[in-house]
Design a protein around this motif. Structure first.
Motif, mmCIF file in Angstrom:
data_model
loop_
_atom_site.group_PDB
_atom_site.id
_atom_site.type_symbol
_atom_site.label_atom_id
_atom_site.label_comp_id
_atom_site.label_asym_id
_atom_site.label_seq_id
_atom_site.Cartn_x
_atom_site.Cartn_y
_atom_site.Cartn_z
ATOM 1 N N LEU A 6 0.821 -1.193 0.000
ATOM 2 C CA LEU A 6 0.000 0.000 0.000
ATOM 3 C C LEU A 6 0.864 1.255 0.000
ATOM 4 O O LEU A 6 1.931 1.286 0.588
ATOM 5 C CB LEU A 6 -0.910 0.011 1.226
ATOM 6 N N PRO A 10 -3.071 6.763 0.781
ATOM 7 C CA PRO A 10 -4.016 6.117 -0.138
ATOM 8 C C PRO A 10 -5.002 7.107 -0.741
ATOM 9 O O PRO A 10 -5.358 8.119 -0.113
ATOM 10 C CB PRO A 10 -4.733 5.092 0.750
ATOM 11 N N SER A 12 -8.724 7.889 -2.117
ATOM 12 C CA SER A 12 -10.106 7.466 -1.951
ATOM 13 C C SER A 12 -11.011 8.656 -2.226
ATOM 14 O O SER A 12 -10.536 9.779 -2.463
ATOM 15 C CB SER A 12 -10.349 6.935 -0.538
ATOM 16 N N ASN A 99 2.440 8.764 -7.230
ATOM 17 C CA ASN A 99 2.335 7.450 -6.596
ATOM 18 C C ASN A 99 2.685 6.302 -7.545
ATOM 19 O O ASN A 99 3.169 5.256 -7.107
ATOM 20 C CB ASN A 99 0.917 7.230 -6.063
ATOM 21 N N CYS A 280 -9.863 2.102 -6.697
ATOM 22 C CA CYS A 280 -9.066 2.596 -5.566
ATOM 23 C C CYS A 280 -8.022 1.568 -5.153
ATOM 24 O O CYS A 280 -6.891 1.925 -4.797
ATOM 25 C CB CYS A 280 -9.977 2.929 -4.385
ATOM 26 N N ASN A 284 -3.975 2.404 -5.108
ATOM 27 C CA ASN A 284 -3.278 2.409 -3.820
ATOM 28 C C ASN A 284 -2.307 1.255 -3.640
ATOM 29 O O ASN A 284 -1.616 1.191 -2.627
ATOM 30 C CB ASN A 284 -4.298 2.387 -2.674
#
Length: 299
Positions: A6, A10, A12, A99, A280, A284
């Protein structure tokens, strides 16, 4: 998608809202105001019909005022929404790109495109969800004022609708996962030289979309059948009212139809949320073999 790690921050729906919390709150307030006006519309039309038939025009003027206010609020909200969510899309793209550094270009491109669906949900779908919740409560309440049996009939059809969707929920998650798996390979396929791989990729995409569409068609066929039966039942129960006026009959029929239109939004939203939860997870998580030293240190 294999072994996963992860990210530290994260992504969301909550994360996206926090990018512009005050402005998002203003859009929701405008949506609620617009919804209240839309809910009152059939009731005002019913009063206007009865007023005009009796040569009383005050209710007609009130209806005209409601129309004007509704147009002003609706147009203003759409101007404001476009600018707020456009800024959010830009901030989210920067966050997702950071990311996903270290992933293949094909996967990164697909996930950047998927991330926009999260903002699309907040801009386009969430207002409809707020509309659905407010309208369902108001519609059932107003129908109960006319006769309790009218409200109970619509409530039962709504419960049956949710039961129908729940039977297909896991199927929707599975089909959306297959579609997203295939989308992540698109850029890699397009940069290749093999025509057969190109054709095979789009054939698989087509098959995934067909399966998803067929499942939706079956589900909404059952749902609409249940809701339309409720409308017929409500029309029959109008005969149980004592000397209903033309305006009352119009209001009952209109609110029954609105319940059907609004109730269908709930399974649509559940299906969308199933897809977004799958997206998601992809945004993530990063396959361990593809992680860079930099991302390992951050985690």
């Amino acid at each position: 998608m294999g072994s996963m790690m992860l990210f530290k921050h994260p992504i969301s729906l909550v994360t996206i809202i926090r990018l512009e919390p005050l402005k998002v709150g203003v859009t929701w307030l405008m949506v609620l105001t617009e919804n209240v006006m839309l809910i009152l519309l059939p009731l005002f039309i019913g009063h206007a019909i009865d007023g005009v038939l009796n040569q009383h025009f005050q209710s007609l003027f009130m209806l005209a005022f409601l129309f004007i206010a509704l147009v002003i609020i609706g147009v203003g909200r759409r101007f404001f929404d476009t600018r707020v969510y456009g800024a959010i899309r830009l901030k989210l793209a920067n966050l997702v790109e950071r990311n996903l550094r270290g992933l293949p270009v094909s996967t990164k491109d697909a996930r950047l495109t998927m991330s926009r669906e999260l903002v699309d949900f907040l801009e386009n779908d969430l207002p409809s969800v707020l509309t659905a919740v407010v309208q369902l409560v108001a519609t059932v309440t107003i129908l109960a004022i006319f006769h309790m049996s009218l409200a109970l009939c619509m409530l039962f059809s709504g419960l049956l609708m949710l039961m129908i969707y729940s039977g297909f929920h896991s199927r929707f998650i599975q089909l959306n996962g297959q579609l997203n798996d295939q989308m992540e390979q698109q850029v890699e396929v397009l940069t290749g030289v093999r025509l057969s791989a190109f054709r095979r990729h789009f054939e698989r995409l087509k098959q995934c979309e067909i399966k998803l569409s067929d499942t939706e068609a079956v589900v909404y066929g059952f749902i609409y059948l249940a809701l339309f039966v409720a409308i017929i039942a409500n029309l029959w129960m109008v005969s149980q009212l004592i000397d209903p006026t033309a305006g009352q009959v119009f209001s009952i029929v209109t609110y029954s139809l609105e319940f059907v239109e609004t109730a269908v939004m709930l399974p649509i939203t559940l299906q969308t949320l199933s897809r977004l939860s799958e997206i998601c997870l992809r945004l993530n998580c990063l396959p361990q073999p593809l992680m860079t030293k930099e991302s390992q240190n951050e985690i």
